[in-house]
Design a protein around this motif. Structure first.
Motif, PDB file in Angstrom:
ATOM      1  N   THR A 274     -36.498  -5.274 -19.401  1.00  0.00           N
ATOM      2  CA  THR A 274     -35.506  -6.014 -18.619  1.00  0.00           C
ATOM      3  C   THR A 274     -35.420  -5.463 -17.199  1.00  0.00           C
ATOM      4  O   THR A 274     -34.362  -5.049 -16.712  1.00  0.00           O
ATOM      5  N   SER A 304     -34.070  -6.566 -23.790  1.00  0.00           N
ATOM      6  CA  SER A 304     -33.968  -7.965 -24.206  1.00  0.00           C
ATOM      7  C   SER A 304     -35.223  -8.377 -24.956  1.00  0.00           C
ATOM      8  O   SER A 304     -36.276  -7.730 -24.867  1.00  0.00           O
ATOM      9  N   LEU A 313     -30.162 -10.355 -26.228  1.00  0.00           N
ATOM     10  CA  LEU A 313     -29.835  -9.263 -25.317  1.00  0.00           C
ATOM     11  C   LEU A 313     -29.499  -8.044 -26.164  1.00  0.00           C
ATOM     12  O   LEU A 313     -28.686  -8.127 -27.088  1.00  0.00           O
ATOM     13  N   LEU A 364     -29.786 -12.812 -16.450  1.00  0.00           N
ATOM     14  CA  LEU A 364     -31.102 -12.277 -16.112  1.00  0.00           C
ATOM     15  C   LEU A 364     -31.877 -13.400 -15.439  1.00  0.00           C
ATOM     16  O   LEU A 364     -32.178 -14.412 -16.080  1.00  0.00           O
TER      17      LEU A 364
END
Length: 378
Positions: A274, A304, A313, A364
């Protein structure tokens, strides 16, 4: 558009090059659509001389001269840097030397305001590791083919210690080299181990290296002197405050660079760091609820598992580690992510924390894709 222009320019430089001496060749290293480095080198039976233009974080012009001993390892090496304003035609300064003395390598570094000398261990066949530069891999593959074994342990000098890179013959012209912590790179070599192509797509760097007959280094020097790439994955951070709660997020921010992202360099169904470099760190001053998962006030790391239709997540209780050091046993829990798309493209991977009517949302964001998870503030 800038990347397209550079690609066309590089192709023109290749086309303009005449055939070269059989001992002189070159590498071009691409990170997505960006040319990260170019290397032109010439080998003899006992040495290699390499001119390297490296474009991250700033453009650097370096010449390496390595002489190897009877084991194929470092006997002595010197690196000379040149001013970007003059390139290799200017006056260079020696900024690093490595000399074998018995069972040690004596290293001197003078490339900054803190000149230093140190001793590193010597092993037969040891070669230098130079980040984002690949001519040492050529020598390593040459030596591996000459050894005639399916697997070879190749020591590389990294700072003041040796790191073990494992080279394995696969089949035909295919070999792999395993970085101790970045992962496995696949290579195509000729019968002598000369590197034709290197694919690091499965590593954290995800670059590709191709061999070309020759390069017009003067033309490339002019083109790249004032045109650096910058940091490959710069550190980013942000602070948020809403509903009586303070949040911080710290993450590495890789660039898209024309690559396919989710389902491409970030595979579906696998744990992703991530971001890049150091693990992504998230802190909250109040307790949160991600669905049924309670997240007490404190600091955590985020990983993630992206999927085409969402994914998970991961909130992990371990902190301070690199993004490649994921310990599932330290998971606080996993919560679903929703995936949406946006019309514009975000070049740099970004994490935001937004306020919502019910609480907040972690996003994200990269390319045209947004993965998000909602939370309540307790």
């Amino acid at each position: 558009m800038r990347n397209i222009v550079i690609t066309i320019f590089i192709a023109a430089v290749f086309a303009a090059c005449s055939t070269s001496d059989s001992n002189q060749t070159a590498f071009v290293t691409l990170l997505g659509s960006d040319t990260l480095a170019v290397e032109q080198f010439e080998k003899t039976d006992t040495s290699i001389t390499a001119n390297v233009i490296l474009r991250s974080p700033e453009t650097r012009f370096s010449t390496y001269l390595l002489k190897w001993d009877e084991t194929g390892g470092i006997q002595e090496m010197a690196r000379t840097d040149f001013p970007p304003s003059t390139g290799f035609a200017g006056e260079g300064a020696v900024v690093q030397t490595v000399v074998r003395e018995g069972d040690s390598l004596m290293v001197q570094v003078t490339d900054d305001e803190n000149p230093r000398s140190y001793k590193a261990p010597y092993q037969p066949g040891v070669l230098p590791f130079i980040d984002m530069v690949h001519w040492p891999f050529e020598i390593a593959f040459n030596n591996a083919v000459e050894a005639g074994q399916d697997t070879v342990n190749q020591p590389l000098l990294t700072g003041n210690r040796l790191s073990n890179f494992i080279i394995a013959a696969i089949e035909g012209d295919s070999m792999t080299i395993r970085h101790p912590f970045r992962g496995v790179m696949g290579g195509n070599v000729d019968e002598n181990g000369n590197l034709e192509h290197l694919d690091a797509g499965l590593t954290t760097r995800k670059l590709k290296v191709d061999r070309v007959n020759d390069l017009d280094m003067d033309a490339l020097s002019t083109r790249f002197a004032s045109n650096p790439i910058g940091q490959l994955s710069g550190a980013a951070s942000a602070e948020y405050s809403f509903k009586g709660t303070d949040f911080t997020i710290e993450f590495g921010s890789p660039q898209k660079r024309g690559r396919d992202l989710f389902g491409g360099i970030v595979p579906y169904g696998e744990v992703w760091r991530t971001g890049a470099n150091r693990a992504t760190h998230f802190s909250t001053s109040n307790d949160l609820m991600f669905g049924d998962l309670e997240v007490p006030a404190g600091e955590y790391t985020l990983f993630s598992i992206p999927e085409s239709d969402g994914g998970m997540l991961i909130i992990n209780s371990q902190t301070g580690q690199n993004g490649t050091s994921y310990d599932e046993s330290r998971d606080l829990g996993r919560v679903p992510m929703e995936v949406t798309t946006r019309d514009d493209t975000v070049e740099a991977f970004t994490i935001t924390i937004d306020e919502t009517d019910e609480g907040g949302r972690i996003n994200l964001i990269w390319g045209n894709t947004i993965y998000s998870s909602d939370f309540m503030i307790d």
